[in-house]
Design a protein around this motif. Structure first.
Motif, mmCIF file in Angstrom:
data_model
loop_
_atom_site.group_PDB
_atom_site.id
_atom_site.type_symbol
_atom_site.label_atom_id
_atom_site.label_comp_id
_atom_site.label_asym_id
_atom_site.label_seq_id
_atom_site.Cartn_x
_atom_site.Cartn_y
_atom_site.Cartn_z
ATOM 1 N N UNK A 182 0.834 -1.213 0.062
ATOM 2 C CA UNK A 182 -0.228 0.029 -0.019
ATOM 3 C C UNK A 182 0.704 1.210 0.101
ATOM 4 N N UNK A 183 2.090 1.272 -0.033
ATOM 5 C CA UNK A 183 3.015 2.361 0.292
ATOM 6 C C UNK A 183 3.268 2.870 -1.235
ATOM 7 N N UNK A 184 2.814 2.344 -2.451
ATOM 8 C CA UNK A 184 3.177 2.580 -3.772
ATOM 9 C C UNK A 184 2.260 3.894 -4.002
ATOM 10 N N UNK A 185 1.042 4.008 -3.348
ATOM 11 C CA UNK A 185 0.300 5.297 -3.718
ATOM 12 C C UNK A 185 0.636 6.250 -3.094
ATOM 13 N N UNK B 103 -1.447 7.630 0.165
ATOM 14 C CA UNK B 103 -1.329 7.085 1.479
ATOM 15 C C UNK B 103 -0.120 7.945 2.466
ATOM 16 N N UNK B 104 -0.460 7.813 3.749
ATOM 17 C CA UNK B 104 0.441 8.384 4.602
ATOM 18 C C UNK B 104 1.852 7.453 4.759
ATOM 19 N N UNK B 105 1.558 6.230 4.372
ATOM 20 C CA UNK B 105 2.952 5.527 4.268
ATOM 21 C C UNK B 105 3.778 5.785 3.338
ATOM 22 N N UNK B 106 3.407 6.320 2.121
ATOM 23 C CA UNK B 106 4.399 6.646 1.105
ATOM 24 C C UNK B 106 5.336 7.878 1.722
ATOM 25 N N UNK B 107 4.611 8.861 2.344
ATOM 26 C CA UNK B 107 5.563 9.908 2.365
ATOM 27 C C UNK B 107 5.911 9.705 3.735
ATOM 28 N N UNK B 108 5.635 8.864 4.732
ATOM 29 C CA UNK B 108 6.687 8.518 5.801
ATOM 30 C C UNK B 108 7.815 7.505 5.526
ATOM 31 N N UNK B 109 7.787 6.762 4.323
ATOM 32 C CA UNK B 109 8.908 6.223 3.810
ATOM 33 C C UNK B 109 9.901 7.531 2.835
ATOM 34 N N UNK B 110 9.037 8.490 2.458
ATOM 35 C CA UNK B 110 9.899 9.212 1.494
ATOM 36 C C UNK B 110 10.667 10.292 2.186
ATOM 37 N N UNK B 111 10.241 10.589 3.402
ATOM 38 C CA UNK B 111 10.923 11.734 4.142
ATOM 39 C C UNK B 111 12.452 11.142 4.772
ATOM 40 N N UNK B 112 12.482 9.943 5.328
ATOM 41 C CA UNK B 112 13.956 9.442 5.740
ATOM 42 C C UNK B 112 14.809 9.342 4.358
ATOM 43 N N UNK B 113 14.290 9.187 3.198
ATOM 44 C CA UNK B 113 15.019 9.323 2.066
ATOM 45 C C UNK B 113 15.640 10.504 1.771
ATOM 46 N N UNK B 114 14.670 11.502 1.709
ATOM 47 C CA UNK B 114 14.997 12.834 1.323
ATOM 48 C C UNK B 114 16.082 13.650 2.421
ATOM 49 N N UNK B 115 15.706 13.214 3.491
ATOM 50 C CA UNK B 115 16.624 14.126 4.621
ATOM 51 C C UNK B 115 18.264 14.054 4.456
ATOM 52 N N UNK B 116 18.736 12.753 4.190
ATOM 53 C CA UNK B 116 20.109 12.661 4.000
ATOM 54 C C UNK B 116 20.386 13.576 2.646
ATOM 55 N N UNK B 117 19.704 13.393 1.605
ATOM 56 C CA UNK B 117 19.686 14.221 0.471
ATOM 57 C C UNK B 117 19.893 15.652 0.687
ATOM 58 N N UNK B 118 18.772 16.098 1.530
ATOM 59 C CA UNK B 118 18.960 17.649 1.855
ATOM 60 C C UNK B 118 20.026 17.947 2.544
ATOM 61 N N UNK B 119 20.672 17.137 3.512
ATOM 62 C CA UNK B 119 21.713 17.593 4.541
ATOM 63 C C UNK B 119 22.909 17.389 3.462
#
Length: 68
Positions: free
Chosen positions: A30-33, A36-52
């Motif tokens: 269900x995280x592919x849509x 869903x909240x799950x998609x963004x909760x998985x997206x944030x930990x990926x984008x944080x190291x890129x931002x830093x």
């Protein structure tokens, strides 16, 4: 400030991930849509190291530009 954001955003995304894992019956699939909240909760930990990384890259560029 940046230290507050680097602690607060991963904690919020981890809480969202645990929430979506406990509520959603089809958790991994269900995280592919993007609805869903799950998609963004998985997206944030990926984008944080890129931002830093790019934040430090910009800071290093400014430091090198000033000293040359």
């Amino acid at each position: 400030s940046l230290p507050t954001l680097t602690v607060l955003i991963p904690l919020l995304s981890l809480a969202g991930l645990f929430y979506s894992a406990s509520v959603d019956e089809t958790f991994p699939q269900g995280c592919t849509s993007t609805n869903s909240l799950c998609f963004y909760s998985l997206l944030l930990p990926v984008t944080i190291p890129v931002y830093v990384f790019f934040h430090l890259w910009t800071w290093m560029g400014i430091k090198l530009f000033r000293h040359n």
